[in-house]
Design a protein around this motif. Structure first.
Motif, PDB file in Angstrom:
ATOM      1  N   ALA A   1       0.867  -1.116   0.004  1.00 36.25           N
ATOM      2  CA  ALA A   1      -0.187  -0.024   0.089  1.00 36.25           C
ATOM      3  C   ALA A   1       0.804   1.304  -0.117  1.00 36.25           C
ATOM      4  O   ALA A   1       0.597   2.175  -0.826  1.00 36.25           O
ATOM      5  N   ALA A   2       1.900   1.158   0.675  1.00 34.12           N
ATOM      6  CA  ALA A   2       2.843   2.488   0.733  1.00 34.12           C
ATOM      7  C   ALA A   2       3.408   2.358  -0.597  1.00 34.12           C
ATOM      8  O   ALA A   2       3.713   3.644  -1.260  1.00 34.12           O
ATOM      9  N   ARG A   3       4.005   1.426  -1.177  1.00 31.97           N
ATOM     10  CA  ARG A   3       4.517   1.535  -2.572  1.00 31.97           C
ATOM     11  C   ARG A   3       3.689   2.172  -3.469  1.00 31.97           C
ATOM     12  O   ARG A   3       3.828   3.069  -4.327  1.00 31.97           O
ATOM     13  N   ASP A   4       2.494   1.644  -3.545  1.00 33.10           N
ATOM     14  CA  ASP A   4       1.287   2.259  -4.371  1.00 33.10           C
ATOM     15  C   ASP A   4       0.758   3.512  -4.224  1.00 33.10           C
ATOM     16  O   ASP A   4       0.789   4.347  -5.019  1.00 33.10           O
ATOM     17  N   GLY A   5       0.892   3.873  -3.200  1.00 32.38           N
ATOM     18  CA  GLY A   5       0.538   5.194  -2.579  1.00 32.38           C
ATOM     19  C   GLY A   5       1.584   6.229  -3.157  1.00 32.38           C
ATOM     20  O   GLY A   5       1.289   7.483  -3.603  1.00 32.38           O
ATOM     21  N   LEU A   6       2.750   6.115  -2.885  1.00 35.19           N
ATOM     22  CA  LEU A   6       3.912   6.842  -3.478  1.00 35.19           C
ATOM     23  C   LEU A   6       4.014   6.922  -4.808  1.00 35.19           C
ATOM     24  O   LEU A   6       4.128   8.129  -5.582  1.00 35.19           O
ATOM     25  N   LEU A   7       3.527   6.046  -5.541  1.00 35.12           N
ATOM     26  CA  LEU A   7       3.629   6.078  -7.198  1.00 35.12           C
ATOM     27  C   LEU A   7       2.436   6.991  -7.411  1.00 35.12           C
ATOM     28  O   LEU A   7       2.507   7.618  -8.297  1.00 35.12           O
ATOM     29  N   ASP A   8       1.349   6.546  -6.832  1.00 31.00           N
ATOM     30  CA  ASP A   8       0.160   7.566  -7.316  1.00 31.00           C
ATOM     31  C   ASP A   8       0.461   9.131  -6.906  1.00 31.00           C
ATOM     32  O   ASP A   8      -0.063  10.058  -7.548  1.00 31.00           O
ATOM     33  N   LEU A   9       1.383   9.205  -5.752  1.00 34.54           N
ATOM     34  CA  LEU A   9       1.547  10.785  -5.167  1.00 34.54           C
ATOM     35  C   LEU A   9       2.431  11.377  -6.231  1.00 34.54           C
ATOM     36  O   LEU A   9       2.369  12.445  -6.344  1.00 34.54           O
ATOM     37  N   PHE A  10       3.523  10.591  -6.635  1.00 33.69           N
ATOM     38  CA  PHE A  10       4.626  11.291  -7.248  1.00 33.69           C
ATOM     39  C   PHE A  10       4.670  11.026  -8.816  1.00 33.69           C
ATOM     40  O   PHE A  10       5.382  11.799  -9.546  1.00 33.69           O
ATOM     41  N   GLY A  11       4.313   9.910  -9.183  1.00 36.58           N
ATOM     42  CA  GLY A  11       4.400   9.362 -10.449  1.00 36.58           C
ATOM     43  C   GLY A  11       5.978   9.527 -11.045  1.00 36.58           C
ATOM     44  O   GLY A  11       6.816   9.051 -10.454  1.00 36.58           O
ATOM     45  N   ASP A  12       6.035  10.146 -12.204  1.00 35.69           N
ATOM     46  CA  ASP A  12       7.233  10.345 -12.773  1.00 35.69           C
ATOM     47  C   ASP A  12       8.295  11.193 -12.178  1.00 35.69           C
ATOM     48  O   ASP A  12       9.648  11.041 -12.297  1.00 35.69           O
ATOM     49  N   ARG A  13       7.853  11.859 -11.021  1.00 32.12           N
ATOM     50  CA  ARG A  13       8.712  12.586 -10.237  1.00 32.12           C
ATOM     51  C   ARG A  13       9.464  11.865  -9.295  1.00 32.12           C
ATOM     52  O   ARG A  13      10.731  12.263  -8.915  1.00 32.12           O
ATOM     53  N   LEU A  14       8.930  10.705  -9.114  1.00 24.18           N
ATOM     54  CA  LEU A  14       9.779   9.662  -8.103  1.00 24.18           C
ATOM     55  C   LEU A  14      10.928   9.206  -8.722  1.00 24.18           C
ATOM     56  O   LEU A  14      10.881   8.446  -9.820  1.00 24.18           O
ATOM     57  N   HIS A  15      12.112   9.311  -8.273  1.00 26.78           N
ATOM     58  CA  HIS A  15      13.315   8.640  -8.629  1.00 26.78           C
ATOM     59  C   HIS A  15      13.458   7.191  -7.957  1.00 26.78           C
ATOM     60  O   HIS A  15      13.747   6.278  -8.784  1.00 26.78           O
ATOM     61  N   SER A  16      13.451   7.234  -6.692  1.00 22.78           N
ATOM     62  CA  SER A  16      13.404   5.971  -6.101  1.00 22.78           C
ATOM     63  C   SER A  16      12.962   6.088  -4.783  1.00 22.78           C
ATOM     64  O   SER A  16      12.825   6.908  -4.029  1.00 22.78           O
ATOM     65  N   GLY A  17      12.493   4.763  -4.048  1.00 19.34           N
ATOM     66  CA  GLY A  17      12.057   4.517  -2.724  1.00 19.34           C
ATOM     67  C   GLY A  17      12.558   3.549  -2.236  1.00 19.34           C
ATOM     68  O   GLY A  17      12.995   2.551  -2.696  1.00 19.34           O
ATOM     69  N   TYR A  18      12.848   3.699  -0.864  1.00 16.96           N
ATOM     70  CA  TYR A  18      13.375   2.646   0.081  1.00 16.96           C
ATOM     71  C   TYR A  18      12.616   2.389   1.447  1.00 16.96           C
ATOM     72  O   TYR A  18      11.856   3.415   1.851  1.00 16.96           O
ATOM     73  N   LEU A  19      12.797   1.281   1.759  1.00 16.50           N
ATOM     74  CA  LEU A  19      12.411   0.880   3.276  1.00 16.50           C
ATOM     75  C   LEU A  19      13.607   0.937   4.119  1.00 16.50           C
ATOM     76  O   LEU A  19      14.762   0.683   3.829  1.00 16.50           O
ATOM     77  N   TYR A  20      13.447   1.189   5.278  1.00 14.30           N
ATOM     78  CA  TYR A  20      14.627   1.046   6.268  1.00 14.30           C
ATOM     79  C   TYR A  20      13.744   0.598   7.815  1.00 14.30           C
ATOM     80  O   TYR A  20      12.813   0.858   7.899  1.00 14.30           O
ATOM     81  N   GLY A  21      14.762   0.370   8.885  1.00 15.76           N
ATOM     82  CA  GLY A  21      14.158  -0.031  10.213  1.00 15.76           C
ATOM     83  C   GLY A  21      13.779  -1.561  10.102  1.00 15.76           C
ATOM     84  O   GLY A  21      14.499  -2.202   9.340  1.00 15.76           O
ATOM     85  N   SER A  22      13.237  -1.764  11.260  1.00 14.58           N
ATOM     86  CA  SER A  22      12.802  -3.107  11.454  1.00 14.58           C
ATOM     87  C   SER A  22      12.090  -3.816  10.527  1.00 14.58           C
ATOM     88  O   SER A  22      12.370  -5.219  10.377  1.00 14.58           O
ATOM     89  N   VAL A  23      11.247  -3.361   9.582  1.00 16.50           N
ATOM     90  CA  VAL A  23      10.753  -4.048   8.735  1.00 16.50           C
ATOM     91  C   VAL A  23      11.414  -4.841   7.746  1.00 16.50           C
ATOM     92  O   VAL A  23      11.428  -5.983   7.438  1.00 16.50           O
ATOM     93  N   PRO A  24      12.384  -4.096   7.017  1.00 18.92           N
ATOM     94  CA  PRO A  24      13.258  -4.926   6.124  1.00 18.92           C
ATOM     95  C   PRO A  24      14.153  -5.695   6.702  1.00 18.92           C
ATOM     96  O   PRO A  24      14.771  -6.687   6.095  1.00 18.92           O
ATOM     97  N   ARG A  25      14.580  -5.409   8.010  1.00 15.96           N
ATOM     98  CA  ARG A  25      15.448  -6.293   8.750  1.00 15.96           C
ATOM     99  C   ARG A  25      14.820  -7.457   9.312  1.00 15.96           C
ATOM    100  O   ARG A  25      15.530  -8.609   9.636  1.00 15.96           O
ATOM    101  N   GLY A  26      13.549  -7.472   9.098  1.00 14.30           N
ATOM    102  CA  GLY A  26      12.782  -8.774   9.567  1.00 14.30           C
ATOM    103  C   GLY A  26      12.295  -8.930  11.141  1.00 14.30           C
ATOM    104  O   GLY A  26      12.153  -9.989  11.453  1.00 14.30           O
ATOM    105  N   THR A  27      12.624  -7.790  11.685  1.00 13.69           N
ATOM    106  CA  THR A  27      12.647  -7.821  13.286  1.00 13.69           C
ATOM    107  C   THR A  27      11.388  -7.105  13.780  1.00 13.69           C
ATOM    108  O   THR A  27      11.223  -6.767  14.952  1.00 13.69           O
ATOM    109  N   ALA A  28      10.420  -6.770  12.867  1.00 11.00           N
ATOM    110  CA  ALA A  28       9.256  -5.812  13.144  1.00 11.00           C
ATOM    111  C   ALA A  28       8.290  -6.495  14.007  1.00 11.00           C
ATOM    112  O   ALA A  28       8.198  -7.807  13.703  1.00 11.00           O
ATOM    113  N   ARG A  29       7.737  -6.163  14.987  1.00 12.51           N
ATOM    114  CA  ARG A  29       6.723  -6.587  15.911  1.00 12.51           C
ATOM    115  C   ARG A  29       5.346  -5.956  15.652  1.00 12.51           C
ATOM    116  O   ARG A  29       5.130  -4.763  15.497  1.00 12.51           O
ATOM    117  N   VAL A  30       4.416  -7.089  15.494  1.00 11.22           N
ATOM    118  CA  VAL A  30       2.862  -6.542  14.855  1.00 11.22           C
ATOM    119  C   VAL A  30       2.343  -5.474  16.121  1.00 11.22           C
ATOM    120  O   VAL A  30       2.487  -6.021  17.246  1.00 11.22           O
TER     121      VAL A  30
END
Length: 281
Positions: free
Chosen positions: A44-73
């Motif tokens: 949902a975040a990925r799709d929202g950023l694409l809708d928001l910025f379109g061709d103006r978006l160069h790149s997007g990244y995740l950081y923190g516990s979610v891409p490290r696999g340590t996030a807690r629900v």
């Protein structure tokens, strides 16, 4: 015997986890490590950023516990960084803040969503090479577009990196004092305790990082690395590491950060590594 001692003195320091065979900091995280409950939020975040910025978006990244696999629900937040092709305007920041709030309300899995928004040129600038550039290259997981890490150097856990990433407590502490005074609700204090605890632990860790000679993003490991060099302050940083994961709303904690631990860290950091290069206002 003398020759043996001389050779031993020249032997390289033993490196810690988080470094590759050349002694450079390895990149954290991957899309494959995202825990299953958080995958719908990321989509949902990925799709929202694409809708928001379109061709103006160069790149997007995740950081923190979610891409490290340590996030807690229900406990962890979702952290993103977006690079636009040009410098963002105030309207862009307002729009991405609204997207963050909408995602936070929609998905109970996350306890907050935050997106950093910068222009490509700034992220690749000489001034930011050892701050935001390092952050993208080592702590961010590519989600959208062209990876800026291809244009950035490899990084070692040295004093220059320590200075440029966390040598700014002198600037931050007055702002923190203002935020502490404005935090009137338990929820506001809890969020501020979490943020300031994490920042102080990371500052304590990067203070000793060149001597520890490695990298970790685990707050408890950071506190233990610090404790090996500053035993008289070890308990304070260990306690901050706990609060970085399980924050309290106790105002006394925030007062101790801005009146004691923060000023001490700022002075010691300046003594050891110097101060961060000034940024434009």
């Amino acid at each position: 015997m003398t020759e043996t001692v001389h050779r031993a003195a020249r032997a390289p320091r033993q490196s810690r986890p988080g470094l590759d065979a050349q002694g450079c900091i390895e990149r954290e995280g991957s899309l494959g490590r995202i825990p299953q409950p958080f995958r719908p939020v990321v989509v949902a975040a990925r799709d929202g950023l694409l809708d928001l910025f379109g061709d103006r978006l160069h790149s997007g990244y995740l950081y923190g516990s979610v891409p490290r696999g340590t996030a807690r629900v229900g406990r962890s937040d979702l952290d993103l960084l977006v690079a636009l092709r040009e410098e963002p305007a105030d309207a862009d920041r307002d729009a991405v803040r609204a997207l963050d709030e909408a995602l936070d309300k929609r998905f109970e899995q996350v306890d907050g969503v935050g997106t950093l928004l910068h222009g490509r040129a700034r992220l690749l600038s000489d001034l930011e090479t050892y701050d935001l550039g390092w952050f993208v290259a080592c702590l961010c997981t590519p989600l959208l577009g062209e990876d800026l890490a291809e244009y950035l150097p490899r990084y070692r856990p040295d004093s220059r990196l320590a200075r440029e990433t966390n040598g700014d407590l002198a600037l931050l502490l007055p702002r923190w004092r203002d935020r502490v005074a404005e935090a009137r609700t338990p929820e506001a204090r809890r969020r501020l305790v979490r943020y300031t605890s994490r920042h102080l632990v990371r500052t304590g860790f990067t203070l000793v990082m060149p001597r520890w000679n490695g990298w970790t993003s685990d707050l408890h490991e950071m506190a233990e690395a610090f404790a090996g060099h500053y035993p008289e302050r070890a308990d304070r940083l260990r306690a901050a590491a706990v609060l970085g994961y399980e924050p309290t709303d106790d105002p006394a904690v925030l007062a101790s950060y801005v009146d004691d631990l923060g000023p001490w860290l700022e002075a010691e950091y300046t003594r050891v590594h110097g101060t961060k290069a000034p940024r434009p206002a």
